[in-house]
Structures are given as structure tokens and as C-alpha cells.
Design a protein around this motif. Sequence first.
Motif, PDB file in Angstrom:
ATOM      1  N   PRO A 406     -82.035 -95.436  54.745  1.00  0.00           N
ATOM      2  CA  PRO A 406     -80.687 -94.988  54.411  1.00  0.00           C
ATOM      3  C   PRO A 406     -80.636 -93.547  53.901  1.00  0.00           C
ATOM      4  CG  PRO A 406     -81.395 -96.722  52.903  1.00  0.00           C
ATOM      5  CD  PRO A 406     -82.444 -96.611  53.957  1.00  0.00           C
ATOM      6  N   ILE A 407     -79.638 -92.827  54.364  1.00  0.00           N
ATOM      7  CA  ILE A 407     -79.354 -91.493  53.826  1.00  0.00           C
ATOM      8  C   ILE A 407     -78.320 -91.715  52.746  1.00  0.00           C
ATOM      9  CG2 ILE A 407     -78.311 -89.250  54.355  1.00  0.00           C
ATOM     10  CD1 ILE A 407     -79.340 -89.785  57.283  1.00  0.00           C
ATOM     11  N   THR A 408     -78.655 -91.370  51.510  1.00  0.00           N
ATOM     12  CA  THR A 408     -77.746 -91.734  50.421  1.00  0.00           C
ATOM     13  C   THR A 408     -76.892 -90.573  49.934  1.00  0.00           C
ATOM     14  OG1 THR A 408     -79.651 -91.493  48.986  1.00  0.00           O
ATOM     15  CG2 THR A 408     -78.996 -93.715  49.553  1.00  0.00           C
ATOM     16  N   PHE A 409     -77.461 -89.367  49.991  1.00  0.00           N
ATOM     17  CA  PHE A 409     -76.683 -88.207  49.558  1.00  0.00           C
ATOM     18  C   PHE A 409     -76.915 -87.059  50.518  1.00  0.00           C
ATOM     19  CE2 PHE A 409     -77.013 -90.497  45.560  1.00  0.00           C
ATOM     20  CZ  PHE A 409     -75.757 -90.300  45.009  1.00  0.00           C
ATOM     21  N   ILE A 410     -75.946 -86.164  50.568  1.00  0.00           N
ATOM     22  CA  ILE A 410     -76.151 -84.936  51.328  1.00  0.00           C
ATOM     23  C   ILE A 410     -75.790 -83.742  50.448  1.00  0.00           C
ATOM     24  CG2 ILE A 410     -75.888 -85.798  53.688  1.00  0.00           C
ATOM     25  CD1 ILE A 410     -72.990 -85.157  53.534  1.00  0.00           C
ATOM     26  N   GLY A 411     -76.506 -82.653  50.664  1.00  0.00           N
ATOM     27  CA  GLY A 411     -76.243 -81.426  49.905  1.00  0.00           C
ATOM     28  C   GLY A 411     -75.406 -80.482  50.754  1.00  0.00           C
ATOM     29  N   LEU A 412     -74.296 -80.048  50.171  1.00  0.00           N
ATOM     30  CA  LEU A 412     -73.369 -79.199  50.918  1.00  0.00           C
ATOM     31  C   LEU A 412     -73.198 -77.844  50.256  1.00  0.00           C
ATOM     32  CD1 LEU A 412     -70.729 -81.986  51.518  1.00  0.00           C
ATOM     33  CD2 LEU A 412     -72.096 -80.910  53.299  1.00  0.00           C
ATOM     34  N   GLY A 413     -74.133 -77.465  49.400  1.00  0.00           N
ATOM     35  CA  GLY A 413     -74.027 -76.177  48.732  1.00  0.00           C
ATOM     36  C   GLY A 413     -74.861 -76.185  47.472  1.00  0.00           C
ATOM     37  N   GLU A 414     -74.785 -75.093  46.729  1.00  0.00           N
ATOM     38  CA  GLU A 414     -75.671 -74.941  45.579  1.00  0.00           C
ATOM     39  C   GLU A 414     -75.064 -75.409  44.264  1.00  0.00           C
ATOM     40  OE1 GLU A 414     -78.372 -71.654  45.658  1.00  0.00           O
ATOM     41  OE2 GLU A 414     -77.386 -70.823  47.428  1.00  0.00           O
ATOM     42  N   LYS A 415     -73.756 -75.694  44.261  1.00  0.00           N
ATOM     43  CA  LYS A 415     -73.128 -76.102  43.006  1.00  0.00           C
ATOM     44  C   LYS A 415     -73.377 -77.582  42.723  1.00  0.00           C
ATOM     45  CE  LYS A 415     -68.754 -74.467  43.138  1.00  0.00           C
ATOM     46  NZ  LYS A 415     -68.526 -73.867  44.458  1.00  0.00           N
ATOM     47  N   MET A 416     -73.195 -77.941  41.454  1.00  0.00           N
ATOM     48  CA  MET A 416     -73.414 -79.328  41.036  1.00  0.00           C
ATOM     49  C   MET A 416     -72.592 -80.311  41.871  1.00  0.00           C
ATOM     50  SD  MET A 416     -75.529 -79.732  38.486  1.00  0.00           S
ATOM     51  CE  MET A 416     -76.544 -78.637  39.380  1.00  0.00           C
ATOM     52  N   GLU A 417     -71.350 -79.966  42.100  1.00  0.00           N
ATOM     53  CA  GLU A 417     -70.459 -80.884  42.800  1.00  0.00           C
ATOM     54  C   GLU A 417     -70.773 -80.973  44.292  1.00  0.00           C
ATOM     55  OE1 GLU A 417     -66.571 -79.598  43.717  1.00  0.00           O
ATOM     56  OE2 GLU A 417     -66.983 -77.520  43.252  1.00  0.00           O
ATOM     57  N   ASP A 418     -71.731 -80.171  44.738  1.00  0.00           N
ATOM     58  CA  ASP A 418     -71.998 -80.111  46.171  1.00  0.00           C
ATOM     59  C   ASP A 418     -72.956 -81.186  46.673  1.00  0.00           C
ATOM     60  OD1 ASP A 418     -70.300 -77.991  46.401  1.00  0.00           O
ATOM     61  OD2 ASP A 418     -71.858 -76.478  46.172  1.00  0.00           O
ATOM     62  N   LEU A 419     -73.391 -82.052  45.801  1.00  0.00           N
ATOM     63  CA  LEU A 419     -74.191 -83.191  46.251  1.00  0.00           C
ATOM     64  C   LEU A 419     -73.244 -84.387  46.329  1.00  0.00           C
ATOM     65  CD1 LEU A 419     -77.193 -84.133  46.815  1.00  0.00           C
ATOM     66  CD2 LEU A 419     -77.032 -85.210  44.582  1.00  0.00           C
ATOM     67  N   ARG A 420     -73.093 -84.944  47.503  1.00  0.00           N
ATOM     68  CA  ARG A 420     -72.126 -86.011  47.668  1.00  0.00           C
ATOM     69  C   ARG A 420     -72.743 -87.255  48.287  1.00  0.00           C
ATOM     70  NH1 ARG A 420     -66.952 -85.359  46.337  1.00  0.00           N
ATOM     71  NH2 ARG A 420     -66.760 -83.596  44.975  1.00  0.00           N
ATOM     72  N   PRO A 421     -72.247 -88.427  47.868  1.00  0.00           N
ATOM     73  CA  PRO A 421     -72.740 -89.656  48.487  1.00  0.00           C
ATOM     74  C   PRO A 421     -72.479 -89.584  49.987  1.00  0.00           C
ATOM     75  CG  PRO A 421     -71.253 -90.161  46.671  1.00  0.00           C
ATOM     76  CD  PRO A 421     -71.184 -88.684  46.881  1.00  0.00           C
ATOM     77  N   PHE A 422     -73.417 -90.066  50.746  1.00  0.00           N
ATOM     78  CA  PHE A 422     -73.272 -89.998  52.190  1.00  0.00           C
ATOM     79  C   PHE A 422     -72.529 -91.222  52.702  1.00  0.00           C
ATOM     80  CE2 PHE A 422     -74.640 -90.915  56.509  1.00  0.00           C
ATOM     81  CZ  PHE A 422     -74.329 -89.715  57.125  1.00  0.00           C
ATOM     82  N   ASP A 423     -71.595 -90.979  53.597  1.00  0.00           N
ATOM     83  CA  ASP A 423     -70.849 -92.067  54.199  1.00  0.00           C
ATOM     84  C   ASP A 423     -70.764 -91.807  55.702  1.00  0.00           C
ATOM     85  OD1 ASP A 423     -68.855 -94.203  54.489  1.00  0.00           O
ATOM     86  OD2 ASP A 423     -67.462 -92.545  54.782  1.00  0.00           O
ATOM     87  N   GLY A 424     -71.291 -92.734  56.487  1.00  0.00           N
ATOM     88  CA  GLY A 424     -71.401 -92.549  57.932  1.00  0.00           C
ATOM     89  C   GLY A 424     -70.075 -92.323  58.631  1.00  0.00           C
ATOM     90  N   GLU A 425     -69.057 -93.080  58.223  1.00  0.00           N
ATOM     91  CA  GLU A 425     -67.739 -92.929  58.848  1.00  0.00           C
ATOM     92  C   GLU A 425     -67.203 -91.522  58.633  1.00  0.00           C
ATOM     93  OE1 GLU A 425     -65.640 -95.118  60.394  1.00  0.00           O
ATOM     94  OE2 GLU A 425     -66.926 -96.883  60.337  1.00  0.00           O
ATOM     95  N   SER A 426     -67.276 -91.067  57.378  1.00  0.00           N
ATOM     96  CA  SER A 426     -66.765 -89.732  57.072  1.00  0.00           C
ATOM     97  C   SER A 426     -67.571 -88.684  57.818  1.00  0.00           C
ATOM     98  CB  SER A 426     -66.856 -89.430  55.582  1.00  0.00           C
ATOM     99  OG  SER A 426     -66.241 -90.431  54.845  1.00  0.00           O
ATOM    100  N   PHE A 427     -68.879 -88.907  57.872  1.00  0.00           N
ATOM    101  CA  PHE A 427     -69.724 -87.940  58.550  1.00  0.00           C
ATOM    102  C   PHE A 427     -69.344 -87.838  60.023  1.00  0.00           C
ATOM    103  CE2 PHE A 427     -73.426 -86.831  61.087  1.00  0.00           C
ATOM    104  CZ  PHE A 427     -73.828 -85.649  60.485  1.00  0.00           C
ATOM    105  N   ALA A 428     -69.182 -88.980  60.668  1.00  0.00           N
ATOM    106  CA  ALA A 428     -68.837 -88.964  62.094  1.00  0.00           C
ATOM    107  C   ALA A 428     -67.482 -88.317  62.305  1.00  0.00           C
ATOM    108  CB  ALA A 428     -68.845 -90.392  62.632  1.00  0.00           C
TER     109      ALA A 428
END
Length: 432
Positions: A406-428
Motif C-alpha cells: 500500500p501507498i499510504t502517503f504522498i509528498g507534494l512539496g516541502e511544507k508540513m501540510e504537503d504530505l497527504r494521505p494517499f487515496d487511489g480514487e483522488s489520484f486517478a
Amino acid sequence: MGFFSSIKKLWGGASEQAEEPAAEASGETGGEAEGGAWRADLTLALRQSEPKLSLWLNHVLRGVEEAGPLLDARLGFLFDALEAPAAERDAFITAFNAWRDDMGYVVVEEFRSELQYRLALALELEDEEDERNRLLLKLSDGLARTREQIGRNLDALFSSHASIDEALWEELEEVLITADVGVASARELTARLKRRASKENIQEPSALRDLLREEVAAVFKPTRRIRALNPPEVVLVIGVNGVGKTTTIAKLAHRASLQGKKVLVAAADTFRAAAIEQLELWAGRTGAGFHAKAAGSDPAAVAYEAVDKAVQEGYDLLIVDTAGRLHTKANLMEELSKIKRVLGKRHPGAPHRTLLVIDATTGQNALSQTKLFHEACPIDEIILTKLDGTAKGGIVVAVAMQFGIPITFIGLGEKMEDLRPFDGESFASALL
Ligand SMILES: Nc1nc2c(ncn2[C@@H]2O[C@H](COP(=O)(O)OP(=O)(O)OP(=O)(O)O)[C@@H](O)[C@H]2O)c(=O)[nH]1
Ligand SMILES: [Mg+2]
């Protein structure tokens, strides 16, 4: 904490307390210049608002341009209106201001997004639709480059074929490979799509886009897992050099603290003194406890002492940072197994989760990293960082399809809030 129920009570029906949220509790901190006249207006505005954090925040921040006593009073007011305990309200404001000062942010627009993220966690609103939409926006932003590329290629593909034929399938496979979905996964995904198109008698090439989105989402179907564990929860973080392990640990510690957990981080990256200092700095910023030994110490000894400290001092969560290592170096991989053994020796079941951090910008190399790390030190979860600013976002699909971890989190930037729980539907959805 069950704020949901109080929120529903407060805004869903006529609650007595809602008429007068404990204004005096947070009152003295500011707003006296206006005689606190905003309180009545804000009460009304909040009550009449749809129960969405983003809308509440609009009301709370109305007329507030900068950090200061007025902002503190307004935030305090929101906590009180939601019947959050006073201690949590005060802790939130103190921690938020400490972070804001540290970052040097003064003007609301500089910190608004982080504030909303923190409020969502502290008030347990993260799973609300409103917050999920925000995540989707953030994800779309982060995946912009990948989406642009894949979108452009799919448009070209669908418009250049009048019907669905063999040539189209081959080109689709290539489009997926270009987005770093990987050869094997691109082939498999195309085959699944082909089967569905024929079964559902799809004729229009453009109709394949929706099918593709559904098939990509299906790749990430979450597996059922046992969540219960014996505290403290111990998390071991591993990966090659520079992928973002230490910053990801900071972000995870930050999330957990905002959720009210007592967090300890340990520097089992003893290779460089700078690495220890970096983690200590982050621990300070997020309010987490910190354990380290001198540079050059045995990483397994640091891990052992840290888990001992976590057990003794009643921590809820221990996160162990490790030095970046090449997945091809057997002795370094053996060191990870030793750290793992030692953790389990002091605290049965530890590490409860072993997280592999991989950098999305490395593309296909992520696959061999995952394979070799998993062989040396079985991985429970994957975190993919640096998805912002890469056109190789398809690697997420490749990793999920190939390993089923499972991929549980993804990093979308360098700020604290930029680590987000991963959700397949949203990703697709964000990708296609
Ligand atoms: N853009 C972007 N940068 C990130 C992300 N995650 C981490 N970084 C950056 O990547 C760089 C390396 O991060 P570290 O956390 O030090 O990486 P590490 O894996 O601990 O590195 P070593 O300990 O040297 O192996 C830093 O500049 C981070 O700010 C992300 O999601 N997006
Ligand atoms: Mg590091």
C-alpha cells in the motif's frame, strides 16, 4: 474526541450553548479595540454557514489581515464554538504561533492553507468532503506536469483514431510508458482496458478515458489490515539517499502531534552529524521528543535506546530515521535488518510499520529500489515524495501494480501540510 457530534449538534440543530459560545473563555486575548463586537456577528455567521471548515475559516478570518491577538481570539472563538476543551484550544494556538514565528509568516495569506490543514487535523475534520476536495485540488496542482503530459498524449491519441483498433491499443501502451507507468504495468493496464472495452461494447475512443480512470483507481484498492497494536507504535523509515526520509518523518510527526499524540523521533542515521542536527531541528519545530547518540554510533543502539525511552516515558509513537543507503549495498541492507531485530527485542511487535520512502522523480529506478529493500527488510507501506514538479507521476501506478504494497502517503512539496494521505480514487481523478 468526537468533535463531529458537537459540530452536528451546534450547527445541525438548535443547541442552547450555541447561542453564547463561551466568549469570555478566549476573550481577553484580543479584539478589545472593537469591544469584541465581532463575537455576535461571528456567532451568527458560523451558525448560518454550511458546516464546512473552509467556510468557517472564511468567517473566522474576516477582517483579519495579520497574525496577532485578534487572530488568536478568533481561533479561540472557533474552538469554543465547537466545544473543544480549553486546553486543546490553547495548545493549538500556542503551537501554531510557534510554527508561524519560526517560518516568519505574518500576513494571513502566507499561512492560511497551513492553518486550515492544522485545524482539520485538530478538529478531526480531515475526512470531511470539504477537506477531501482540498486534497484533490492540491493533488491536481502537484500532478499538473504529469497530467499535462498524459492528457496531451491521450487527447492526441483519441482524436487521431476514428475507432478502437489494435494500433490504438499499442499507442495507449506507449502513452502510459511515457508517463512512467512502466512497461509491464502499462501492458497489463492496457490489457484490462481492452477486455472491458470489448465486454462493454465501447466504440468511441474518447470513452476510454473514463474507463482508464476507473482502472487506475482500481489498482489502489486498499487491503484490509490489522490496525490494533501495542503502544508505543514504532515506525521504521528507510530508503536511498535524499529521497525525503527526514522531512517526511517531520511531516508525519507533525500530523501525529496535531492529532494529539505524543511523538518521539530517533536519529538512527548516525552517519553524518548534520543528519542528526537536521532531525533535531525538525523535532523541535513539531514539538516531538528527540533521541540521538553521537555521530558514528551504532544505529541499532540508537534504535534500542529510543524504543526503551518511548516505552518508559509513555510515548504514543516512535519514528526511527535511518541513513540513506544504496539498495545495492548488501552490508548496509543487513544493518537495516539488525535495527529491525533490535527494535523487536525491546518491544514485541516493533517495528509495527516499516515505511519505504521513494522519490517519484527517479522514475523506473523506484521499482528496483522497492524490490531490493523489500527483500532485505520487508516493507509494510510506501511513501512517494516529490510528486510535485515531476512528469513521472505514473510511477505511483507502477509501484502499486508491481508490488501490491500500500501507498499510504504522498509528498507534494516541502511544507508540513504537503504530505497527504494517499487515496487511489483522488489520484486517478487528479491524473486523468
Ligand atoms: N518538492 C519536494 N521536495 C521534497 C519533498 N519531500 C522532501 N523534499 C526535499 O528533498 C530534500 C531531501 O530531503 P531529506 O528529508 O533530507 O531526505 P533524506 O532521505 O532524509 O536524505 P538522507 O538522509 O541524506 O538520505 C529536501 O530538500 C526536502 O525538502 C516533496 O514531497 N516535494
Ligand atoms: Mg535524512
